[in-house]
Design a protein around this motif. Structure first.
Motif, mmCIF file in Angstrom:
data_model
loop_
_atom_site.group_PDB
_atom_site.id
_atom_site.type_symbol
_atom_site.label_atom_id
_atom_site.label_comp_id
_atom_site.label_asym_id
_atom_site.label_seq_id
_atom_site.Cartn_x
_atom_site.Cartn_y
_atom_site.Cartn_z
ATOM 1 N N GLY A 176 -15.794 -17.104 -73.802
ATOM 2 C CA GLY A 176 -14.978 -17.507 -73.541
ATOM 3 C C GLY A 176 -14.698 -19.141 -73.301
ATOM 4 N N ILE A 177 -14.740 -20.312 -72.538
ATOM 5 C CA ILE A 177 -14.705 -21.451 -72.866
ATOM 6 C C ILE A 177 -16.179 -21.610 -73.377
ATOM 7 C CG2 ILE A 177 -15.524 -22.856 -71.071
ATOM 8 C CD1 ILE A 177 -13.061 -24.358 -70.628
ATOM 9 N N ASN A 178 -16.194 -21.573 -73.923
ATOM 10 C CA ASN A 178 -17.829 -21.926 -74.495
ATOM 11 C C ASN A 178 -17.454 -21.834 -75.948
ATOM 12 O OD1 ASN A 178 -19.852 -22.469 -72.266
ATOM 13 N ND2 ASN A 178 -20.116 -20.485 -72.691
ATOM 14 N N GLY A 179 -16.474 -21.352 -76.103
ATOM 15 C CA GLY A 179 -16.329 -21.314 -77.876
ATOM 16 C C GLY A 179 -15.636 -22.457 -78.622
ATOM 17 N N MET A 180 -15.176 -23.154 -78.164
ATOM 18 C CA MET A 180 -14.533 -24.879 -78.225
ATOM 19 C C MET A 180 -14.889 -25.169 -79.135
ATOM 20 S SD MET A 180 -12.335 -26.826 -77.975
ATOM 21 C CE MET A 180 -11.558 -27.954 -77.143
ATOM 22 N N ASP A 187 -8.637 -20.632 -72.581
ATOM 23 C CA ASP A 187 -8.872 -19.944 -71.482
ATOM 24 C C ASP A 187 -8.232 -19.336 -71.097
ATOM 25 O OD1 ASP A 187 -10.979 -19.522 -69.972
ATOM 26 O OD2 ASP A 187 -11.304 -21.790 -68.273
ATOM 27 N N LEU A 188 -8.983 -17.589 -71.061
ATOM 28 C CA LEU A 188 -7.975 -16.748 -70.571
ATOM 29 C C LEU A 188 -9.195 -16.219 -69.931
ATOM 30 C CD1 LEU A 188 -6.207 -15.489 -73.859
ATOM 31 C CD2 LEU A 188 -5.012 -16.711 -71.444
ATOM 32 N N GLY A 189 -9.965 -16.695 -69.030
ATOM 33 C CA GLY A 189 -10.991 -15.911 -68.824
ATOM 34 C C GLY A 189 -12.160 -15.336 -69.454
ATOM 35 N N THR A 190 -13.489 -14.890 -69.221
ATOM 36 C CA THR A 190 -14.387 -14.017 -69.738
ATOM 37 C C THR A 190 -14.719 -12.914 -69.023
ATOM 38 O OG1 THR A 190 -16.767 -14.794 -70.740
ATOM 39 C CG2 THR A 190 -16.553 -15.904 -68.827
ATOM 40 N N ASN A 191 -15.378 -11.824 -70.197
ATOM 41 C CA ASN A 191 -15.320 -11.586 -69.933
ATOM 42 C C ASN A 191 -16.753 -10.433 -69.294
ATOM 43 O OD1 ASN A 191 -13.232 -9.671 -69.374
ATOM 44 N ND2 ASN A 191 -13.139 -8.156 -70.877
ATOM 45 N N THR A 192 -17.778 -12.206 -69.934
ATOM 46 C CA THR A 192 -19.467 -12.097 -69.674
ATOM 47 C C THR A 192 -19.592 -12.830 -67.903
ATOM 48 O OG1 THR A 192 -18.823 -12.462 -72.460
ATOM 49 C CG2 THR A 192 -21.288 -13.311 -71.157
ATOM 50 N N GLY A 240 -15.231 -23.049 -67.754
ATOM 51 C CA GLY A 240 -14.144 -22.920 -67.693
ATOM 52 C C GLY A 240 -13.943 -21.786 -66.360
ATOM 53 N N LEU A 241 -12.721 -20.871 -66.565
ATOM 54 C CA LEU A 241 -12.458 -20.248 -65.128
ATOM 55 C C LEU A 241 -12.910 -19.047 -64.861
ATOM 56 C CD1 LEU A 241 -8.846 -20.093 -65.918
ATOM 57 C CD2 LEU A 241 -9.709 -21.539 -64.328
ATOM 58 N N ARG A 242 -13.808 -19.037 -63.604
ATOM 59 C CA ARG A 242 -14.224 -18.302 -63.268
ATOM 60 C C ARG A 242 -12.981 -16.738 -62.822
ATOM 61 N NH1 ARG A 242 -19.922 -20.549 -62.835
ATOM 62 N NH2 ARG A 242 -18.443 -22.987 -63.271
ATOM 63 N N LYS A 243 -12.936 -15.838 -63.762
ATOM 64 C CA LYS A 243 -12.423 -14.725 -63.677
ATOM 65 C C LYS A 243 -12.506 -14.027 -64.942
ATOM 66 C CE LYS A 243 -7.581 -15.167 -63.625
ATOM 67 N NZ LYS A 243 -6.871 -14.297 -63.653
ATOM 68 N N LYS A 244 -12.238 -13.153 -64.672
ATOM 69 C CA LYS A 244 -12.423 -11.697 -66.265
ATOM 70 C C LYS A 244 -10.449 -12.251 -67.027
ATOM 71 C CE LYS A 244 -15.588 -8.957 -64.802
ATOM 72 N NZ LYS A 244 -16.440 -8.669 -65.717
ATOM 73 N N ARG A 245 -10.886 -11.804 -68.229
ATOM 74 C CA ARG A 245 -10.024 -11.930 -69.005
ATOM 75 C C ARG A 245 -8.630 -11.742 -68.349
ATOM 76 N NH1 ARG A 245 -10.412 -14.372 -73.855
ATOM 77 N NH2 ARG A 245 -12.722 -14.389 -73.904
ATOM 78 N N VAL A 246 -7.795 -11.883 -68.955
ATOM 79 C CA VAL A 246 -6.048 -11.060 -68.186
ATOM 80 C C VAL A 246 -5.959 -10.025 -69.247
ATOM 81 C CG1 VAL A 246 -5.815 -13.496 -67.813
ATOM 82 C CG2 VAL A 246 -4.894 -12.532 -69.645
ATOM 83 N N PRO A 247 -5.603 -8.731 -68.363
ATOM 84 C CA PRO A 247 -4.691 -8.388 -69.553
ATOM 85 C C PRO A 247 -3.850 -8.985 -70.798
ATOM 86 C CG PRO A 247 -3.552 -8.010 -67.817
ATOM 87 C CD PRO A 247 -4.595 -9.222 -67.462
ATOM 88 N N THR A 248 -3.955 -8.032 -71.823
ATOM 89 C CA THR A 248 -2.908 -7.920 -73.068
ATOM 90 C C THR A 248 -1.668 -8.746 -72.633
ATOM 91 O OG1 THR A 248 -3.859 -6.193 -74.571
ATOM 92 C CG2 THR A 248 -2.253 -7.796 -75.077
#
Ligand SMILES: NC(=O)C1=CN([C@@H]2O[C@H](COP(=O)(O)OP(=O)(O)OC[C@H]3O[C@@H](n4cnc5c(N)ncnc54)[C@H](O)[C@@H]3O)[C@@H](O)[C@H]2O)C=CC1
Ligand SMILES: CC(=O)C(=O)O
Ligand SMILES: [Mg+2]
Length: 543
Positions: free
Chosen positions: A150-154, A181-186, A197-205
């Motif tokens: 997620g956003i920890n990739g910065m 920040d498109l969400g994270t699935n972790t 980051g946002l507290r939500k799952k990744r958005v669809p493609t």
């Protein structure tokens, strides 16, 4: 009376408005009497080396870069092989995993899915719009081999740009680290109260693509001279967005193209040595890829040019390449394949799936084994010994990052081949003394390519990044070995020469851009190579 010393740069964003400067000297009496710059460099190195843990070294250097950028970059250039394992792989991997925990100051732009429809205003809050030249953009979905952070990739964007600055002399205030920040699935991060980051799952493609279209358009409007490097997108999105934007904007994907170029370069040098040892022609090489994601397929595509440069047709070149994924050898009749794997699916095998690496090695008889799988230790001693039995001087490149995910260590490769191995890994390993001889591991990492490729593309003011520019960067690197480096058996030049190498690569990239007609800085066309090199070197920022 209380004197409050609040220098302008103490606010990270304020500092970004200024060209990099050392901190202002305090007035007489407020500074120690003998604060000498050269001695202070020694003091900084002693403080850095005094930290026990690599992550503490990372935090120290991050603070030094914030406080005194010229000192940070001066030391980075002087101590490149000591700094890169900290500011880059492997430690940057841990810095990403712990970003939300260790966060101290802003550095870069965050654009979130919630900004969709108003990305323009987010980008335009960047203080140095007109100076922007290069941005590394990640969505944090596949950071090194560590998965969805997620956003920890910065920090991966920050780390790559530090190498642009140190390694190619890009001006610090011309660089923009960006994390989408498109969400994270972790789940671990979604549950972490410190997660930034946002507290939500990744958005669809489909939703991501609408976001990316707006993002790329607004980037081109806000920063008209910007080159974009896509970094560490998950494999499906890596291919999708490279194809979608590569003819529209100056953009390249580091994991597909940068990695392809760096491995081609190391392979060219290794294949010459391997063929000398075996007496077999260069055209007889067979390459087996363990891992068929963005990196594996990117490298396989780039290695095609090794064979076509040797005079083979595309079909012949393709027949030299074998890919393995988590279900074993990839072949056409195995069943439905992801689109990016189809091109390399074997049509000369149609039996039952072969999943065991040793069985595949014995079937393929490769001269080179490349690891881009994120599978730590996948090249077992038996696999290494099988490679040694098949070849007098096998090529073994465990390229997964960070170091703990490497398919094997340098030591294992040396032991399993009795020191007769041509080796390069994604993350650094120490050199080894084997039977009285020093053996040096190569570092097959795109860090050798992207600084020079980016510098060339920026100086030539390219409208897009052509395949020929990427290939030129690779050949430029392959030809950069000195006599001394060759005598030591190195496959890549020593990293301390990165500026010199980046300058040479940039010249080759500019020439390729000119041939492809994608250069806007057409005045450079009339310069001789020597004049062009002098011009490129003259444009590098020096700390
Ligand atoms: N050295 C360098 O400069 C670079 C290294 N890399 C590294 O390459 C690695 C892979 O990156 P991506 O391709 O983007 O990831 P990915 O996750 O898309 O690809 C991994 C591939 O390995 C295969 N795989 C996984 N487990 C396996 C198993 N047990 N047996 C056989 N195959 C297996 C998967 O099926 C997939 O094809 C990462 O560790 C990354 O750090 C990536 C870019 C540059
Ligand atoms: C080096 C790099 O880009 C990666 O491992 O993803
Ligand atoms: Mg990467």
């Amino acid at each position: 009376m209380t004197i409050v010393l609040t220098p302008y740069w103490s606010n990270g964003v304020q500092r970004l408005k200024m060209a990099p400067q050392p901190p202002p000297k305090p007035p007489h009496g407020l500074a120690p009497p003998t604060l000498d710059d050269d001695i202070h460099a020694q003091r900084c190195m002693a403080q850095f080396r005094g930290k026990d843990k690599d992550i503490e070294k990372y935090i120290y250097l991050s603070a030094l870069k914030e406080r005194d950028p010229p000192m940070f970059y001066r030391l980075a250039l002087r101590h490149m092989s000591e700094f890169t394992p900290i500011i880059y792989t492997p430690t940057v991997g841990q810095a990403c995993q712990e970003y939300s925990k260790n966060y101290r100051h802003p550095e870069g732009i965050f654009v979130s899915i919630k900004d969709k429809g108003k990305i323009r205003s987010v980008l335009r809050s960047w203080p140095k719009l007109e100076d922007a030249r290069i941005s590394v953009v990640t969505d944090g979905s596949r950071i090194l081999g560590l998965g969805d952070l997620g956003i920890n990739g910065m920090p991966i964007s920050i780390g790559k740009l530090s190498l642009y600055i140190a390694g190619a002399g890009i001006r610090p205030h011309s660089t923009i680290p960006i994390c989408l920040d498109l969400g994270t699935n972790t789940q671990k991060y979604l549950d972490d109260p410190l997660y930034l980051g946002l507290r939500k799952k990744r958005v669809p493609t489909a939703e991501m693509t609408e976001f990316m279209d707006e993002f790329m358009y607004e980037m081109s409007q806000a920063f008209p001279k910007l080159l974009v490097q896509f970094e560490d997108f998950s494999t499906d999105h890596a291919f999708l967005y490279l194809e979608r934007y590569r003819n529209q904007y100056p953009v390249f994907n580091d994991d597909i193209q940068g990695t392809g170029a760096v491995v081609l370069s190391g392979f060219i040098n290794a294949a010459r040595l391997s063929s000398q040892a075996s007496g077999r022609p260069l055209s007889s090489h067979r390459i087996l890829f363990f891992g068929a994601g963005s990196a594996g397929v990117g490298v396989a595509m780039q290695l095609m040019s090794f064979f076509t440069l040797e005079g083979m047709t595309e079909e012949e070149a393709r027949s030299r390449i074998y890919l393995i994924d988590s279900q074993g050898l990839i072949y056409a009749s195995r069943g439905p394949l992801a689109e990016h794997k189809e091109y390399f699916a074997r049509t000369d095998y149609s039996g039952p799936p072969i999943t065991d690496l040793i069985d595949i090695l014995e079937y393929v008889k490769p001269t080179a084994l490349m690891g881009l799988s994120t599978m730590s230790g996948a090249f077992t001693m038996e696999a290494i010994q099988t490679m040694a039995a098949l070849n007098p001087l096998p090529i073994i490149f465990p390229l997964s990052n960070p170091v703990k995910l490497s398919e094997c260590t340098f030591e294992d490769a040396v032991r399993g081949t009795d020191g007769k191995v041509l080796f390069a890994s994604g993350s650094p390993f120490p050199e080894i003394e084997w039977k009285g001889k020093m053996l040096y591991p190569g570092q097959g990492n795109n860090m050798y390519i992207f600084p020079g490729l980016g510098l060339g593309a920026i100086i030539a003011r390219c409208s897009s990044v052509s395949d020929s520019m990427v290939e030129a960067s690779s050949l430029g690197l392959a030809n950069s070995l000195t006599a001394d480096e060759k005598a030591k058996g190195l496959l890549y030049p020593v990293i301390e020469r990165i500026r010199e190498i980046s300058g040479d690569i940039a010249v080759q990239v500019i020439r390729a851009a000119q041939a492809a007609g994608v250069d806007h800085h057409t005045d450079l066309r009339s310069k001789s190579d020597a004049e062009l090199l002098a011009f490129v070197n003259g444009r590098m920022w020096n700390p």
